[in-house]
Design an enzyme around this catalytic site. Structure first.
Site, mmCIF file in Angstrom:
data_model
loop_
_atom_site.group_PDB
_atom_site.id
_atom_site.type_symbol
_atom_site.label_atom_id
_atom_site.label_comp_id
_atom_site.label_asym_id
_atom_site.label_seq_id
_atom_site.Cartn_x
_atom_site.Cartn_y
_atom_site.Cartn_z
ATOM 1 N N CYS A 133 -7.258 -2.173 -4.947
ATOM 2 C CA CYS A 133 -6.179 -2.863 -4.558
ATOM 3 C C CYS A 133 -5.734 -4.055 -3.666
ATOM 4 O O CYS A 133 -6.414 -4.844 -3.700
ATOM 5 C CB CYS A 133 -5.180 -1.878 -4.323
ATOM 6 S SG CYS A 133 -3.598 -1.982 -4.210
ATOM 7 N N HIS A 134 -6.208 -3.959 -2.684
ATOM 8 C CA HIS A 134 -5.432 -4.683 -1.577
ATOM 9 C C HIS A 134 -6.982 -4.431 -0.886
ATOM 10 O O HIS A 134 -7.584 -5.558 -0.367
ATOM 11 C CB HIS A 134 -4.508 -4.452 -0.220
ATOM 12 C CG HIS A 134 -3.293 -5.009 -0.939
ATOM 13 N ND1 HIS A 134 -2.281 -4.150 -1.960
ATOM 14 C CD2 HIS A 134 -2.273 -6.530 -0.945
ATOM 15 C CE1 HIS A 134 -1.176 -5.601 -2.319
ATOM 16 N NE2 HIS A 134 -0.916 -5.911 -2.312
ATOM 17 N N GLU A 164 1.765 -8.149 -7.430
ATOM 18 C CA GLU A 164 2.321 -8.305 -6.143
ATOM 19 C C GLU A 164 3.921 -9.200 -6.462
ATOM 20 O O GLU A 164 4.922 -8.557 -5.426
ATOM 21 C CB GLU A 164 1.046 -9.584 -5.304
ATOM 22 C CG GLU A 164 1.769 -9.088 -3.683
ATOM 23 C CD GLU A 164 1.004 -8.491 -2.955
ATOM 24 O OE1 GLU A 164 2.046 -7.271 -2.944
ATOM 25 O OE2 GLU A 164 -0.020 -8.312 -2.438
#
Length: 228
Positions: A133-134, A164
């Site tokens: 993910c991030h 996002e």
């Protein structure tokens, strides 16, 4: 002896300039942990050590059995983490490093010199380097010993611009992961056909996942890469 995997959580609990809590994302720790715990020894670290902040929004959003069970029975996993700097120079003792997502890592791990050194040491020791993910954003600025970028020419994925935008946080983060990853890889960013779809990218020892739906797949890819 069971292979050893170093999980890395954020220590950051505030979302940019917004007055909102953040941290690491529940399913992105719970699912890979669920996959790997029976087969490996997992050690958990964070920049500051101690309790790593869990993003409360992820608790609200994810009520699947694996996430709920982890939340209820595994609190010591994130409430008593090691300091990240304890692991510098120890890549040889591990089989993989894995960065859990959530917005927190965007603030305290992307430009963290200790984190960058660890990633370089794991990579150059031939170990698995992975994130979801991030989390993959922490690879963007990593330089190897020869000065080249870790991601240059590598296939990689991570949280997409569309995702996002849909969560309304493009202005809260220093950069959108898709943009940073695409630039650092030289245009080799890949993603699922639709936002929130599962996507796991495996390029040799580099393993990345796009979003929460990809967390189990990342755990399985790590397991396969380290032979368990």
């Amino acid at each position: 002896m069971a292979p050893k995997v170093l999980f890395v959580l954020t220590s950051h609990n505030k979302l940019g300039n917004l007055d909102k809590p953040t941290g690491w994302y529940l399913p992105e720790l719970a699912h890979p942990y669920h996959v790997l715990e029976p087969k490996t020894e997992i050690i958990v670290a964070s920049p500051k050590g101690g309790e790593a902040p869990l993003d409360p929004a992820s608790v609200e959003m994810f009520k699947d059995d694996v996430s709920v069970n982890f939340l209820n029975t595994k609190q010591s996993v994130w409430k008593d983490t090691h300091r990240l700097d304890e692991f510098v120079g120890k890549a040889k003792d591990y089989d993989a490093i894995f960065y859990v997502g959530g917005h927190g890592p965007m603030f305290d791990l992307v430009d963290n010199p200790t984190s960058q050194q660890l990633i370089r040491e794991f990579w150059e020791a031939g170990k698995v380097v992975s994130a979801v993910c991030h989390g993959p954003a922490v690879f963007v600025n990593v330089k190897l010993s020869d000065g080249s970028g870790l991601l240059q020419g590598k296939t990689v994925t991570g949280f997409s611009t569309a995702e996002e935008t849909q969560v309304g946080l493009t202005d809260a983060v220093p950069f959108v992961p898709e943009d940073g990853l695409n630039k650092a890889s030289g245009g080799n960013f890949v993603k699922a056909a639709e936002p929130w779809g599962e996507k796991v990218a495996v390029d040799g020892k580099l393993i990345s996942g796009q979003n929460p739906a990809s967390a189990t797949g990342v755990g399985e890819a790590i397991a396969k890469a380290i032979g368990v």
